[in-house]
Write a protein that holds these residues in place. Structure first.
Motif, PDB file in Angstrom:
ATOM      1  N   HIS A  18       0.810  -1.222   0.000  1.00  0.00           N
ATOM      2  CA  HIS A  18       0.000   0.000   0.000  1.00  0.00           C
ATOM      3  C   HIS A  18       0.845   1.275   0.000  1.00  0.00           C
ATOM      4  O   HIS A  18       0.343   2.340   0.339  1.00  0.00           O
ATOM      5  CB  HIS A  18      -0.972   0.042   1.196  1.00  0.00           C
ATOM      6  N   GLU A  19       2.134   1.194  -0.290  1.00  0.00           N
ATOM      7  CA  GLU A  19       2.979   2.396  -0.340  1.00  0.00           C
ATOM      8  C   GLU A  19       3.708   2.388  -1.684  1.00  0.00           C
ATOM      9  O   GLU A  19       4.722   1.704  -1.841  1.00  0.00           O
ATOM     10  CB  GLU A  19       4.027   2.387   0.786  1.00  0.00           C
ATOM     11  N   SER A  20       3.207   3.161  -2.651  1.00  0.00           N
ATOM     12  CA  SER A  20       3.776   3.072  -3.992  1.00  0.00           C
ATOM     13  C   SER A  20       5.259   3.461  -4.027  1.00  0.00           C
ATOM     14  O   SER A  20       6.021   2.951  -4.837  1.00  0.00           O
ATOM     15  CB  SER A  20       2.965   3.938  -4.954  1.00  0.00           C
ATOM     16  N   HIS A  21       5.682   4.356  -3.114  1.00  0.00           N
ATOM     17  CA  HIS A  21       7.096   4.741  -3.165  1.00  0.00           C
ATOM     18  C   HIS A  21       7.997   3.712  -2.485  1.00  0.00           C
ATOM     19  O   HIS A  21       9.212   3.877  -2.450  1.00  0.00           O
ATOM     20  CB  HIS A  21       7.303   6.131  -2.546  1.00  0.00           C
ATOM     21  N   TRP A  22       7.420   2.678  -1.930  1.00  0.00           N
ATOM     22  CA  TRP A  22       8.240   1.637  -1.303  1.00  0.00           C
ATOM     23  C   TRP A  22       7.893   0.271  -1.913  1.00  0.00           C
ATOM     24  O   TRP A  22       7.455  -0.641  -1.219  1.00  0.00           O
ATOM     25  CB  TRP A  22       8.005   1.629   0.215  1.00  0.00           C
TER      26      TRP A  22
END
Ligand code: BGC
Length: 741
Positions: A70-74
């Protein structure tokens, strides 16, 4: 017929014997091929056996995460395996070593909304700590551990344990208060029982991560002695009780070095002094280097592999990081896997036991609610005299508040006050559980007329209160990771609301749903105050039980409530300087930028009640304070110096059964440089009306010692320690002394 029966029985016995034979052979074969599967060996021995089998690449795969769901940058190639959780570490499938499937679980399993699952919200950790009850802490951990497993996770990121040095800290509700013995005992027991469910336990954020302002850059400046006797002591106590497999190092710097590359806290203290055998994980994005962090004792980077991925491999190949260091990291991860039982009990998803979770959450909240004021026995509500109640504010018609950030638990069917159609929960939404205290009270008081006013218009609310026999104002204070409060005042004009309502009806009770202390400029004008904290999935029922007297309140504050911010060691949290801007709140600094921003913890070990006593300041409500619908008397204190126990009698002098938390404090011998007492033990004493009980409380020697920073050694000063016993930190009725030779 007879013969046939006998034959078939024989056949069955033969088949069973064959099955047993082959089953045992299989096990023996498995243990011969995989000797680490022999459960008679210790976790250390089993980890060592696996380690011998690993290639360097396999070892390196154990020391970093693979992104966060749920964290696109991770995102990384394996993030989809994270089961919707905060992290994922590969297993070694060929050897039967499972992956780490990691979820946040501060007061319940996180992200159940986004993952289409259900989780129970326990009362906030600060609330649960106010029960002073190791058994409740254990039940708390047990439920969360079970729900993690049912949802497909085998590692928790719970175990928040930073001491309440700074009550404006947005994460205060995630922690267990201001005293090292109480906080360490509560969190240690939570983790002991959570890990017993076969999830790797964790405690965080190690260390001195006591404010959120500038959390990625702030340098916590504190003497070794002060740190050892306060913040670190809490971690040590929790570790000794719970043996969690993991410790999460913190974002902040501690005396110069970041928490995840601090060789003093990680290596000298955690590993060498305390003998911690598990692994250290970085807070998410809290790794700042490769060689330095690895040498200092960080074992696993999260959630990415920026420093402990290809860079670490290159450093090993170039000889800049010895392979023995990688072995040590991998060994520690494996040790925790065996210790927690996740190797022997592979993950199997199931259905969360909703009923059990609700029952436990309610009981814990019933023990956590603190009755702060009760003039003329306005509580419990007596329906033969109270025919009408005005319920005001706090969205009490629909629900109760919860704490935000990575600890957030999602309520069933979403936020109770979210406009319909609003999508997924943001980590800093103000989330209200659909646990209406109004409805719960209506159920308990079917013949009482109960009206509600939102409190938006203070005059209108006062008018409703005026015509009722009793007014209850529900007041709240929202908190979250990634922010600190500017002050301890209630937000949203609630002080004015309470003033108006109390002016209209002196029989006004305030119910607080807060994650920390609040100031109460209206305290003399209201008849009652009840602190319900963030009350969890069944908090409304627990609260209603307390308000009507079906449950006699027994909780006591795990933190001091100051009269005003000017009484705090730092009246204002130092503002972020320009060079740290943008790194204070919701962004992660994984670079090497070093800011000048610092928090000077000059109060040292004088955290909470110790500060108020040393400074001769009177708080609004002291640490350890909490009232009951009955009253207790104390007598006959004796202290056995060789056994280090205090013995005394507690009597319930009233007409109701209840539970008293009897507190024992000690002051160091004359000549010490300390001018405050330390909590050294306590007991929850259950007493029927009129009953007396003789109580024995062991005095914990760990909290009597002092740390000599120059020699790195603990001292047990010889002399007479004054021991006092009573119902709160500033109501100690009995005195005796403990002699140490
Ligand atoms: C928090 C941790 C949390 C992690 C993963 C960080 O921002 O400080 O407490 O476990 O995120 O969500």
């Amino acid at each position: 017929m007879q013969i046939r029966k006998r034959d078939s029985r024989r056949l069955l016995i033969t088949l069973a014997a064959i099955a047993l034979f082959f089953g045992t052979r299989c096990l023996v074969a498995q243990e011969t091929e995989r000797p680490w599967m022999n459960t008679k060996l210790s976790p250390e021995e089993r980890a060592e056996l696996v380690l011998k089998q690993l290639t360097v690449d396999e070892k390196l795969s154990l020391v970093h995460g693979n992104g966060m769901a749920h964290e696109s940058h991770w995102t990384m190639p394996l993030t989809h395996l994270a089961n919707g959780g905060a992290g994922y570490v590969e297993g070694i499938d060929r050897l039967g070593i499972p992956p780490l499937v990691i979820s946040d679980a501060g007061y319940g399993v996180r992200s159940s909304g986004a993952n289409g699952r259900y989780s129970t919200a326990m009362p906030s950790n600060l609330g649960a700590a106010s029960s002073w009850d190791p058994e409740s802490a254990c039940a708390f951990g047990d439920v969360i551990g079970g729900e993690l497993r049912a949802q497909g996770f085998d590692m928790t990121l719970g175990g928040g344990l930073n001491l309440t040095r700074e009550p404006r800290n947005g994460r205060t509700f995630e922690y267990a208060g201001e005293d090292p013995l109480l906080a360490g005992t509560v969190v240690g027991n939570m983790m002991k029982c959570e890990q017993a469910q076969h999830v790797i336990g964790d405690i965080k954020h190690y260390a001195v991560n006591d404010q959120e302002t500038g959390r990625f850059v702030v340098n916590s400046i504190i003497s070794k002695r002060a740190m050892q006797e306060s913040d670190l002591l809490a971690f040590h106590i929790a570790l000794s009780i719970g043996s969690p497999g993991a410790v999460m190092c913190s974002y902040n710097r501690i005396n110069g070095d970041f928490g995840c590359e601090n060789s003093y806290t990680l290596k000298d203290v955690l590993r060498k002094e305390w003998g911690f055998k598990g692994f250290v994980i970085s807070d998410w994005g809290g790794t700042h280097s490769t060689e330095k962090a690895s040498a200092a004792g960080l074992d696993q980077e999260h959630p990415m592999a920026e420093h402990f991925g290809p860079k670490l491999k290159a450093a090993v190949e170039a000889g800049r990081v010895p392979l023995s260091e990688i072995d040590d990291h991998a060994r520690r991860v494996l040790y925790a896997e065996f210790l927690s039982g996740i190797v022997d009990n592979p993950l199997k998803m199931g259905v969360v036991d909703v009923e059990r979770g609700l029952e436990v959450a309610q009981h814990i909240e019933e023990k956590s609610i603190v009755l702060l004021k009760n003039n003329q026995a306005v509580l419990p509500i007596n329906p033969s005299r109270v025919h009408s109640i005005a319920i005001i504010g706090g969205h009490a018609d629909v629900g109760m508040l919860s704490g935000g950030g990575s600890a957030q638990v999602d309520p069933p069917a979403g936020n109770a006050i979210m406009p319909p159609g609003k999508g997924a929960t943001h980590w800093q939404d103000h989330v209200w559980f659909p646990t209406s205290p109004l409805k719960a009270l209506q159920t308990k008081l079917p013949n009482t007329k109960i009206n509600f006013d939102s409190g938006t218009d203070v005059q209108q609310a006062a008018n409703l209160a005026k015509n009722a026999d009793l007014a209850i104002v529900f007041a709240y204070q929202w908190l979250s990771e990634g922010m600190d409060l500017p002050n301890l005042s209630l937000s949203d004009n609630q002080d004015a609301l309470i003033e108006h309502v109390a002016a209209a009806n002196p029989r006004t009770i305030v119910v607080l749903e807060t994650g920390t202390a609040v100031t109460m400029p209206w305290i003399d004008k209201v008849a009652g105050v009840v602190e319900a904290w963030y009350a969890g999935s069944a908090g409304h029922k627990a609260l209603a039980n307390v308000l009507v007297g079906d449950v006699n309140p027994s909780g006591k504050l795990a933190m001091t409530f100051p009269k005003s911010e000017s009484d705090l060691p730092r009246p204002v949290i130092p503002p972020l300087p320009a060079d740290a801007e943008g790194q204070g709140n919701d962004s992660v600094n994984s670079g090497t930028h070093v800011s000048s921003y610092a928090a000077h913890y000059d109060e040292g070990p004088e955290v909470g009640y110790k500060w108020y006593e040393a400074q001769h300041k009177q708080p609004l409500f002291p640490f350890g304070f909490g009232m009951s619908y009955t009253f207790y008397t104390y007598s006959g204190l004796t202290v056995d110096s060789s056994a280090k126990v205090a013995r005394f009698t507690v009597k319930n002098g009233g007409k109701r059964a209840g539970t008293e938390i009897a507190e024992v404090y000690a002051t160091l011998p004359k000549g010490s440089d300390e001018s405050f007492k330390r909590l050294v033990g306590w007991k929850r004493v259950r007493l029927t009306a009129g009953e007396s009980q003789s109580v024995t409380v062991p005095i914990d020697p760990r909290v009597l010692q002092t740390f000599d920073g120059s020699k790195n050694a603990w001292n047990f000063a010889a002399g007479e320690y004054e021991v006092v016993v009573g119902s709160s930190s500033d109501n100690t009725r009995l005195k005796a002394s403990l002699r140490v030779q």
